[in-house]
Motif scaffolding. Structure first.
Motif, mmCIF file in Angstrom:
data_model
loop_
_atom_site.group_PDB
_atom_site.id
_atom_site.type_symbol
_atom_site.label_atom_id
_atom_site.label_comp_id
_atom_site.label_asym_id
_atom_site.label_seq_id
_atom_site.Cartn_x
_atom_site.Cartn_y
_atom_site.Cartn_z
ATOM 1 N N ARG A 1 -52.803 -5.780 -38.590
ATOM 2 C CA ARG A 1 -52.582 -6.597 -39.792
ATOM 3 C C ARG A 1 -51.282 -7.390 -39.691
ATOM 4 N NH1 ARG A 1 -53.738 -1.663 -43.630
ATOM 5 N NH2 ARG A 1 -53.690 -0.640 -41.589
ATOM 6 N N TRP A 2 -50.281 -6.805 -39.047
ATOM 7 C CA TRP A 2 -48.999 -7.495 -38.840
ATOM 8 C C TRP A 2 -49.243 -8.769 -38.027
ATOM 9 C CZ3 TRP A 2 -46.086 -9.027 -34.625
ATOM 10 C CH2 TRP A 2 -44.729 -9.266 -34.837
ATOM 11 N N LEU B 1 -50.970 -14.985 -37.687
ATOM 12 C CA LEU B 1 -51.985 -15.723 -36.915
ATOM 13 C C LEU B 1 -51.845 -15.470 -35.413
ATOM 14 C CD1 LEU B 1 -51.793 -19.118 -38.874
ATOM 15 C CD2 LEU B 1 -53.303 -17.180 -39.326
ATOM 16 N N LEU B 2 -51.474 -14.250 -35.063
ATOM 17 C CA LEU B 2 -51.318 -13.883 -33.648
ATOM 18 C C LEU B 2 -52.456 -12.951 -33.254
ATOM 19 C CD1 LEU B 2 -47.489 -13.050 -33.736
ATOM 20 C CD2 LEU B 2 -48.545 -15.002 -32.556
ATOM 21 N N PRO B 3 -52.727 -12.815 -31.951
ATOM 22 C CA PRO B 3 -53.747 -11.839 -31.540
ATOM 23 C C PRO B 3 -53.273 -10.411 -31.822
ATOM 24 C CG PRO B 3 -52.636 -12.779 -29.622
ATOM 25 C CD PRO B 3 -52.131 -13.534 -30.817
ATOM 26 N N ARG B 4 -54.201 -9.481 -32.010
ATOM 27 C CA ARG B 4 -53.847 -8.087 -32.307
ATOM 28 C C ARG B 4 -52.919 -7.507 -31.238
ATOM 29 N NH1 ARG B 4 -56.766 -5.266 -36.057
ATOM 30 N NH2 ARG B 4 -56.447 -3.329 -34.907
ATOM 31 N N ALA C 1 -50.471 -8.839 -29.855
ATOM 32 C CA ALA C 1 -49.061 -9.135 -30.164
ATOM 33 C C ALA C 1 -48.539 -8.097 -31.162
ATOM 34 C CB ALA C 1 -48.933 -10.543 -30.732
ATOM 35 N N GLY C 2 -49.406 -7.659 -32.055
ATOM 36 C CA GLY C 2 -49.011 -6.628 -33.017
ATOM 37 C C GLY C 2 -48.735 -5.314 -32.298
ATOM 38 N N PHE D 1 -45.898 4.498 -46.841
ATOM 39 C CA PHE D 1 -45.177 3.239 -47.069
ATOM 40 C C PHE D 1 -46.147 2.064 -47.030
ATOM 41 C CE2 PHE D 1 -41.690 5.848 -45.507
ATOM 42 C CZ PHE D 1 -40.609 5.405 -46.252
ATOM 43 N N ASP D 2 -45.902 1.094 -47.907
ATOM 44 C CA ASP D 2 -46.681 -0.150 -47.864
ATOM 45 C C ASP D 2 -46.013 -1.153 -46.924
ATOM 46 O OD1 ASP D 2 -48.941 0.193 -49.484
ATOM 47 O OD2 ASP D 2 -47.677 0.107 -51.278
ATOM 48 N N ILE D 3 -45.667 -0.685 -45.761
ATOM 49 C CA ILE D 3 -44.988 -1.546 -44.781
ATOM 50 C C ILE D 3 -45.810 -1.439 -43.506
ATOM 51 C CG2 ILE D 3 -42.878 -1.767 -43.384
ATOM 52 C CD1 ILE D 3 -41.380 -0.232 -45.606
ATOM 53 N N LEU D 4 -46.012 -2.542 -42.809
ATOM 54 C CA LEU D 4 -46.778 -2.469 -41.562
ATOM 55 C C LEU D 4 -45.852 -1.931 -40.466
ATOM 56 C CD1 LEU D 4 -48.603 -5.883 -42.043
ATOM 57 C CD2 LEU D 4 -49.495 -3.567 -42.516
ATOM 58 N N TRP D 5 -46.379 -1.136 -39.564
ATOM 59 C CA TRP D 5 -45.520 -0.429 -38.601
ATOM 60 C C TRP D 5 -44.487 -1.315 -37.891
ATOM 61 C CZ3 TRP D 5 -42.919 3.514 -37.334
ATOM 62 C CH2 TRP D 5 -42.401 3.629 -36.033
ATOM 63 N N PRO D 6 -44.849 -2.510 -37.388
ATOM 64 C CA PRO D 6 -43.803 -3.280 -36.684
ATOM 65 C C PRO D 6 -42.628 -3.662 -37.590
ATOM 66 C CG PRO D 6 -45.966 -4.119 -36.110
ATOM 67 C CD PRO D 6 -46.170 -3.167 -37.269
#
Ligand code: IPE
Ligand code: IPE
Ligand code: MG
Length: 239
Positions: A23-24, A29-32, A34-35, A210-215
């Motif tokens: 989701r990050w 608009l990056l490929p998964r 990159a996340g 947490f409502d924070i994406l891991w990266p």
């Protein structure tokens, strides 16, 4: 700040479900992939931070037994990333006196990756600081079925009797044998579930979501989780 916490309120064993990489990337608009790269970078940062704060055992959920069901391209990308990161990041951890262990079925990975994992475990075996468990091809149900199988083999070989099985013995057949149960489970990304992580070891863990994406999860967020943990009253069924 967290470094000054008293040992009594600092969890001994922390588990982190690294979630939200996809989701990050999507938000940018990056490929998964990159996340996943950003997530791996953050894994390094947070591991180092936990070691400095004085956490004794840290378990990261990096790849589940269910994650094989993702598209082949994503799984292939993750395998490449694991190889790169094990080479690089784990070398830093050696300097920090971190002992690395892999929990899960290593037999599911390629020969090179398995060889690398064995090397990392061997080279860090003498380290006396934080124990870092990397859960890869890990599933709580797979771990418990494996424990049942290993015990059955011991019974068959005459090393154990069926009546020996109890709550003290069973954990000796888990990947985390000899380690304390989880005190604090942290899951970023907004999901509030275990996703088959450490089913036995989480029996009395405190959960912090947490409502924070891991990266995007920062050392300050870890401090926050430690503060929440310290403010909880653990009762273990008592009063
Ligand atoms: C966690 O991030 C990484 C792995 C499971 C390997 P995800 O890839 O699950 O990210 P989301 O949940 O799709 O955002
Ligand atoms: C859990 O995340 C597994 C890891 C972080 C390795 P998932 O993204 O696979 O979990 P679900 O599918 O949302 O439950
Ligand atoms: Mg996910």
């Amino acid at each position: 700040m967290a470094a000054e916490k008293k040992a009594s309120v600092l969890p001994q064993h922390v588990g982190i479900i690294m979630d939200g990489n996809g989701r990050w990337a999507k938000k940018r608009l990056l490929p998964r992939s990159a996340g996943h790269r950003a997530g791996a970078q953050n894994f390094r940062t947070i591991t180092r931070y936990c070691s400095r704060v004085g956490i004794k055992y840290l378990t990261f959920y990096a790849f589940s037994t269910e994650n094989w069901s993702r598209p082949a391209e994503e799984v292939g990308g993750l395998m490449h990333l694991f190889k790169d990161y094990l080479e690089e990041a784990l070398r830093d951890f050696m300097d920090e006196n971190i002992r690395v262990r892999f929990i899960g079925d290593m037999g599911g990975f390629s020969e090179d990756l398995q060889a690398l994992m064995r090397r990392v475990e061997k080279e860090s075996a003498g380290k006396t600081g934080m124990v870092l468990n990397l859960a890869m091809n890990y599933g709580g149900r797979a771990e418990l079925s494996r424990a049942a199988r290993l015990f059955a083999e011991d019974v068959q070989a005459g090393r154990r009797a069926p009546g020996d099985m109890d709550e003290e013995l069973l954990p000796q057949y888990l990947y985390t044998a000899g380690q304390p149960d989880l005190d604090l489970l942290i899951r970023p990304s907004g999901e509030q579930r275990l996703s088959n992580f450490l089913l036995w070891q989480c029996a009395y863990a405190e959960f912090v979501f947490f409502d924070i994406l891991w990266p995007d999860f920062r050392p300050q967020d870890l401090d926050k989780a430690l503060e929440i943990y310290a403010s909880r009253q653990r009762r273990f069924g008592g009063v």
